[in-house]
Design an enzyme around this catalytic site. Sequence first.
Site, mmCIF file in Angstrom:
data_model
loop_
_atom_site.group_PDB
_atom_site.id
_atom_site.type_symbol
_atom_site.label_atom_id
_atom_site.label_comp_id
_atom_site.label_asym_id
_atom_site.label_seq_id
_atom_site.Cartn_x
_atom_site.Cartn_y
_atom_site.Cartn_z
ATOM 1 N N LYS A 190 -4.459 17.680 58.942
ATOM 2 C CA LYS A 190 -4.785 18.591 57.847
ATOM 3 C C LYS A 190 -6.157 19.251 58.100
ATOM 4 C CE LYS A 190 -0.951 17.749 55.980
ATOM 5 N NZ LYS A 190 -0.471 16.610 55.260
HETATM 6 C C1 LIG Z 1 0.649 15.858 54.558
HETATM 7 C C2 LIG Z 1 1.366 16.187 53.323
HETATM 8 C C3 LIG Z 1 1.606 15.234 52.326
HETATM 9 C C4 LIG Z 1 1.329 13.763 52.510
HETATM 10 O O1 LIG Z 1 0.040 13.442 52.750
HETATM 11 P P1 LIG Z 1 -0.330 12.061 53.475
HETATM 12 O O2 LIG Z 1 -1.811 12.063 53.433
HETATM 13 O O3 LIG Z 1 0.229 12.123 54.847
HETATM 14 O O4 LIG Z 1 0.267 10.971 52.666
HETATM 15 C C5 LIG Z 1 2.223 15.653 51.165
HETATM 16 N N1 LIG Z 1 2.603 16.919 50.978
HETATM 17 C C6 LIG Z 1 2.400 17.863 51.921
HETATM 18 C C7 LIG Z 1 2.841 19.268 51.645
HETATM 19 C C8 LIG Z 1 1.790 17.528 53.117
HETATM 20 O O5 LIG Z 1 1.632 18.460 54.064
#
Ligand SMILES: *Cc1c(COP(=O)(O)O)cnc(C)c1O
Length: 379
Positions: free
Chosen positions: A185
């Site tokens: 991210k």
């Molecule tokens: C990455 C992501 C998540 C989950 O986040 P984690 O930190 O991996 O649990 C949820 N929704 C979206 C749209 C994502 O891209």
Amino acid sequence: MMDWAVPLSQLVIEDDDLRAVTDTYRSGWLSMGPRTQEFEDLFSRFVGTEHAVAVTNGTAALHLMCLAVGLTAGDEVIVPSLTFVATVNAVRYTGATPVFADIAGLVRPWMSAPACEQMITSRTKAVMYVGYGGHAGEIGALRDLCDRRGLILLEDAAHAAGSWWHGRHLGTFGAAGAFSMFSNKNLAVGEGGVVVTADKTVASRVRLLRSHGMTTLTWDRHRGRARNYDVVALGYNYRIDEPRATLASCRLGRLAEENHRRAQLDARYREALGDLDVVIPLPPVEGLVSAHHLFTVVLPEDVDRDAFREQLSDRGIQTSVHYPPVHRTAVYAASQELPITDQYATRTVTLPMFSRMRDEQQEHVVSATGKALARTRCL
Ligand SMILES: *Cc1c(COP(=O)(O)O)cnc(C)c1O
């Protein structure tokens, strides 16, 4: 690990980050404590809202946000299918039923407000919006819709750290928003998440449920601020730890600058790929500052996507698909018809996008994309 010439995303940890994390490891306190508090203060100021609560990952943030606004069995929550499965799972964890709504179009791969409105029933309690790729999409229309129909607006802002729509940060348009700090991210620490809200009751509910539903924290007791605790709700251990909170604070300071570089790369991709026969989604629009989490293209219908991706892979370029639609997964297998989501999901390819991408890496992706397109069309 495959050695890509151009990976899909790349994480660089600076020496300053490492020093700060090392100091944290030497501080004698590793679980949730003062550095977490400090990060929460920084993050709430960054997004411009009252409360930020850091948790162990983005999925936990989504789950706690859903619980804190009171979602429960019997409720329906309208969600996009074009998202990571965790968005939908978080709704399900509460016992509520996710109902899928289609996206607006191939250029606008976010949940459509009119499609959302069509799915409203007497059981609908909330709408969960996903700022796909960091784009604001129809957040304004959805906020109006929720206001008009008395629904709770929630935001999965996992892609949207550093996205503003007319000066307002994504994740702050509704009752609460959830961010992810997963490795790929924009604000990455490995595993981590944040819930943001302007609502004091929602914030304190999230804090309570984050740490076993206990009335005091181990950190409070460590400091002699509290001696006992009661357990007043069925909570979870969704705490973040201090080293990750430290890393998050360090990286937050560079986020806007890194997103700015992503914006440049996005603009160059658009220009360089503009003459090819691909649809380029997520257009820049007035009033939007995007996190540019993803750069995607939609291939012509007659292109074999697997072959196309293979051609890029042969040239050392990693690609992905965001996302295999949730309503088609075995665990959901929803009978709903979402024609635009299906179209998009079968034809989309995500190209590399990260702030450290060098110009020549991007040129390599652009030229390989043109070649792969020409070859896979003739197959
Ligand atoms: C990455 C992501 C998540 C989950 O986040 P984690 O930190 O991996 O649990 C949820 N929704 C979206 C749209 C994502 O891209």
